[in-house]
Scaffold this motif. Structure first.
Motif, PDB file in Angstrom:
ATOM      1  N   LYS A 102       0.840  -1.669  -0.098  1.00  0.00           N
ATOM      2  CA  LYS A 102       0.032  -0.019   0.339  1.00  0.00           C
ATOM      3  C   LYS A 102       0.798   1.019   0.066  1.00  0.00           C
ATOM      4  N   ARG A 103       1.936   1.417   0.905  1.00  0.00           N
ATOM      5  CA  ARG A 103       2.987   2.623   1.084  1.00  0.00           C
ATOM      6  C   ARG A 103       3.585   3.411  -0.214  1.00  0.00           C
ATOM      7  N   LYS A 104       3.953   2.276  -0.930  1.00  0.00           N
ATOM      8  CA  LYS A 104       4.474   1.835  -2.484  1.00  0.00           C
ATOM      9  C   LYS A 104       3.272   1.346  -3.300  1.00  0.00           C
ATOM     10  N   GLY A 105       1.534   2.505  -3.297  1.00  0.00           N
ATOM     11  CA  GLY A 105       0.626   2.580  -4.066  1.00  0.00           C
ATOM     12  C   GLY A 105       0.580   1.221  -5.021  1.00  0.00           C
ATOM     13  N   LYS A 106       1.316   0.455  -4.304  1.00  0.00           N
ATOM     14  CA  LYS A 106       0.755  -1.140  -5.707  1.00  0.00           C
ATOM     15  C   LYS A 106      -0.658  -1.530  -5.467  1.00  0.00           C
ATOM     16  N   LEU A 107      -1.804  -0.887  -3.713  1.00  0.00           N
ATOM     17  CA  LEU A 107      -2.283  -1.399  -3.830  1.00  0.00           C
ATOM     18  C   LEU A 107      -3.348  -0.246  -3.604  1.00  0.00           C
ATOM     19  N   PRO A 108      -4.533  -0.719  -2.481  1.00  0.00           N
ATOM     20  CA  PRO A 108      -5.312   0.343  -2.693  1.00  0.00           C
ATOM     21  C   PRO A 108      -5.828   0.642  -1.392  1.00  0.00           C
ATOM     22  N   THR A 109      -5.497   1.852  -1.455  1.00  0.00           N
ATOM     23  CA  THR A 109      -5.476   1.853   0.422  1.00  0.00           C
ATOM     24  C   THR A 109      -6.992   2.780   0.682  1.00  0.00           C
ATOM     25  N   ASP A 110      -7.971   2.423   0.288  1.00  0.00           N
ATOM     26  CA  ASP A 110      -9.308   2.881   0.885  1.00  0.00           C
ATOM     27  C   ASP A 110     -10.601   1.111   1.368  1.00  0.00           C
ATOM     28  N   LYS A 111      -9.788   0.193   0.387  1.00  0.00           N
ATOM     29  CA  LYS A 111     -10.611  -0.957   0.552  1.00  0.00           C
ATOM     30  C   LYS A 111     -10.019  -1.703   2.761  1.00  0.00           C
ATOM     31  N   LYS A 112     -11.017  -2.057   3.010  1.00  0.00           N
ATOM     32  CA  LYS A 112     -11.422  -2.520   4.157  1.00  0.00           C
ATOM     33  C   LYS A 112     -10.935  -3.630   4.967  1.00  0.00           C
ATOM     34  N   VAL A 113      -9.555  -4.062   4.301  1.00  0.00           N
ATOM     35  CA  VAL A 113      -8.807  -5.888   5.071  1.00  0.00           C
ATOM     36  C   VAL A 113      -8.733  -5.726   6.602  1.00  0.00           C
ATOM     37  N   LYS A 114      -8.903  -6.803   7.193  1.00  0.00           N
ATOM     38  CA  LYS A 114      -8.043  -6.827   8.055  1.00  0.00           C
ATOM     39  C   LYS A 114      -7.721  -8.488   8.231  1.00  0.00           C
ATOM     40  N   PHE A 115      -6.873  -8.921   8.820  1.00  0.00           N
ATOM     41  CA  PHE A 115      -6.019 -10.063   9.338  1.00  0.00           C
ATOM     42  C   PHE A 115      -6.785 -10.622  10.242  1.00  0.00           C
ATOM     43  N   VAL A 116      -6.476 -12.446   9.976  1.00  0.00           N
ATOM     44  CA  VAL A 116      -7.348 -13.189  11.129  1.00  0.00           C
ATOM     45  C   VAL A 116      -6.200 -14.054  11.125  1.00  0.00           C
ATOM     46  N   ALA A 117      -6.005 -14.594  12.258  1.00  0.00           N
ATOM     47  CA  ALA A 117      -4.947 -15.759  13.077  1.00  0.00           C
ATOM     48  C   ALA A 117      -5.945 -17.147  13.389  1.00  0.00           C
ATOM     49  N   LEU A 118      -6.378 -17.545  13.015  1.00  0.00           N
ATOM     50  CA  LEU A 118      -7.704 -18.783  13.320  1.00  0.00           C
ATOM     51  C   LEU A 118      -6.305 -19.796  13.635  1.00  0.00           C
ATOM     52  N   GLY A 119      -6.741 -20.628  15.102  1.00  0.00           N
ATOM     53  CA  GLY A 119      -5.965 -21.816  15.658  1.00  0.00           C
ATOM     54  C   GLY A 119      -7.206 -22.037  16.817  1.00  0.00           C
ATOM     55  N   GLY A 120      -6.900 -23.752  16.846  1.00  0.00           N
ATOM     56  CA  GLY A 120      -7.675 -24.242  17.892  1.00  0.00           C
ATOM     57  C   GLY A 120      -7.210 -24.049  19.365  1.00  0.00           C
ATOM     58  N   ASP A 121      -7.602 -24.387  20.403  1.00  0.00           N
ATOM     59  CA  ASP A 121      -6.393 -24.763  21.927  1.00  0.00           C
ATOM     60  C   ASP A 121      -4.436 -24.561  21.809  1.00  0.00           C
ATOM     61  N   GLY A 122      -4.347 -26.587  21.412  1.00  0.00           N
ATOM     62  CA  GLY A 122      -3.097 -27.100  20.890  1.00  0.00           C
ATOM     63  C   GLY A 122      -2.684 -26.065  20.206  1.00  0.00           C
ATOM     64  N   GLY A 123      -3.179 -25.414  18.398  1.00  0.00           N
ATOM     65  CA  GLY A 123      -2.346 -24.022  18.800  1.00  0.00           C
ATOM     66  C   GLY A 123      -1.944 -22.996  18.318  1.00  0.00           C
ATOM     67  N   THR A 124      -2.699 -22.653  19.724  1.00  0.00           N
ATOM     68  CA  THR A 124      -2.643 -21.132  20.551  1.00  0.00           C
ATOM     69  C   THR A 124      -2.175 -21.815  21.767  1.00  0.00           C
ATOM     70  N   TYR A 125      -2.877 -22.285  22.717  1.00  0.00           N
ATOM     71  CA  TYR A 125      -2.148 -22.410  23.920  1.00  0.00           C
ATOM     72  C   TYR A 125      -1.023 -23.392  24.173  1.00  0.00           C
ATOM     73  N   ASP A 126      -1.025 -23.793  23.318  1.00  0.00           N
ATOM     74  CA  ASP A 126       0.760 -24.568  23.499  1.00  0.00           C
ATOM     75  C   ASP A 126       1.500 -24.726  21.816  1.00  0.00           C
ATOM     76  N   ILE A 127       0.959 -25.029  21.030  1.00  0.00           N
ATOM     77  CA  ILE A 127       2.534 -25.055  19.968  1.00  0.00           C
ATOM     78  C   ILE A 127       2.717 -23.512  19.329  1.00  0.00           C
ATOM     79  N   GLY A 128       1.801 -23.328  19.233  1.00  0.00           N
ATOM     80  CA  GLY A 128       2.134 -21.740  18.679  1.00  0.00           C
ATOM     81  C   GLY A 128       1.972 -20.489  20.005  1.00  0.00           C
ATOM     82  N   PHE A 129       2.371 -21.268  21.296  1.00  0.00           N
ATOM     83  CA  PHE A 129       2.330 -19.511  21.887  1.00  0.00           C
ATOM     84  C   PHE A 129       3.747 -19.113  21.522  1.00  0.00           C
ATOM     85  N   GLN A 130       4.897 -18.847  21.274  1.00  0.00           N
ATOM     86  CA  GLN A 130       5.735 -18.579  20.969  1.00  0.00           C
ATOM     87  C   GLN A 130       5.580 -17.156  19.792  1.00  0.00           C
ATOM     88  N   SER A 131       5.257 -18.197  18.690  1.00  0.00           N
ATOM     89  CA  SER A 131       4.989 -17.405  17.767  1.00  0.00           C
ATOM     90  C   SER A 131       3.818 -15.943  18.447  1.00  0.00           C
TER      91      SER A 131
END
Length: 325
Positions: A102-131
């Motif tokens: 977006k800063r380089k003008g290669k993507l529109p700046t007016d689009k409403k986009v949200k990034f979402v990470a989705l994981g279960g408890d194993g991938g969140t509480y345990d294995i994925g906690f560091q990331s």
């Protein structure tokens, strides 16, 4: 710290929400009665109503396996599969790349986009906690949604740190020398809130209005947000498929799964049961706890009730303490 801009933005009434197109296609292989698909659909309803496109990084687990069996794909929005342990790292890279383009003008700046990470408890509480911890500390603009079904369900109902005490699992089974898992459940929202991020919330799909208001806040928050969602698992909990929402409601009404949020460091209970039900009303609908109802094990239910009461009291203290700050 980022401020949440929600005062003038309203989530439409439920009847109108049902008119938005489904972003999770029917025909996926999630089990009948699974809470995760309800969580995802409610999440998409709010995003669609507020005009947001979601870009999702999905950790290996029940949802990933059951929605993308080759050559089929149930997702109608940008979706990335990543390893069990790095959903937050993956979405961090996608979010950073999007901002750079977006800063380089290669993507529109007016689009409403949200990034979402989705994981279960194993991938969140345990294995994925560091990331997850790293992404929260760096301050990426994303939402982490944990569908907490309280064990490693996809790989065989093994215990996780989200598994409640005395639950029967395949790696800590009930037997002559064991009552099930001996450790208490990790209270993940408090761990996440300690990172000082703008928004943390605990939700249940049975209480859909509370869920949607909180996901709205997460969408409108600049910076990292964390949503911990109660996700019933009939297969792992040995509960009836048709009683999933009942089990979920009882989790809330017994204060086993309190509904609250932490908004810029301020703790707030968003739902208080008028007459809290005893914990055994929640436990008795699940086969993973059936051993507790033997007459000689009644003291174990009393112990679990005391733990629920202790956490509820702590939550009230946190609310009162941060209200006074």
């Amino acid at each position: 710290m980022a401020q949440i801009k929600t005062a003038e933005i309203k989530v439409p009434p439920l009847k109108k929400l049902t008119n938005y197109p489904e972003k999770l296609a029917p025909g996926h292989r999630l089990c009948a009665g699974c809470g995760a698909s309800i969580i995802i659909r409610q999440m998409y309803m709010v995003a669609s109503a507020l005009g947001y496109e979601l870009i999702i990084a999905n950790a290996t687990g029940c949802v990933e396996v059951c929605t993308t069996i080759y050559p089929y794909n149930a997702w109608k929005s940008p979706w990335i599969h990543n390893a069990f342990e790095n959903a937050a790292a993956t979405i961090s890279g996608a979010e950073a790349a999007y901002k750079a383009l977006k800063r380089k003008g290669k993507l529109p700046t007016d689009k409403k986009v949200k990034f979402v990470a989705l994981g279960g408890d194993g991938g969140t509480y345990d294995i994925g906690f560091q990331s997850l911890s790293g992404a929260l500390e760096r301050g990426h603009d994303f939402i982490y949604v944990c569908y907490d079904n309280e064990a490693y369900m996809n790989t065989g109902i093994q215990r996780s740190s989200a598994t409640p005490k005395y639950a029967n699992t395949t790696t800590q089974p009930v037997g002559s020398e064991s009552f099930g898992k001996p450790q208490t459940k990790k209270w993940m929202p408090e761990v996440v809130a300690a990172h000082g991020i703008p928004y943390v919330a605990q939700v249940a799909p049975s209480h859909w209005k509370d869920f949607m208001e909180k996901f709205k806040k997460a969408l409108l928050t600049e910076g990292p947000s964390f949503i911990n969602a109660f996700s019933v698992c009939p297969r792992g909990w040995r509960s009836k498929e048709e009683e999933g929402i009942l089990v979920t409601k009882l989790a809330v009404e017994t204060n086993y799964w309190p509904l609250f949020e932490v908004e810029n460091g301020k703790w707030k209970i968003t739902y208080r049961p008028k007459n809290p039900k005893p914990l055994e009303e929640f436990l008795k609908l699940q086969g993973r706890f059936k051993h507790l109802f033997k007459s000689e094990n009644r003291h174990l239910i009393d112990e679990l009730q005391a733990e629920v009461n202790k956490r509820w009291d702590r939550l009230n203290r946190m609310e009162n303490l941060t209200r006074e700050e």
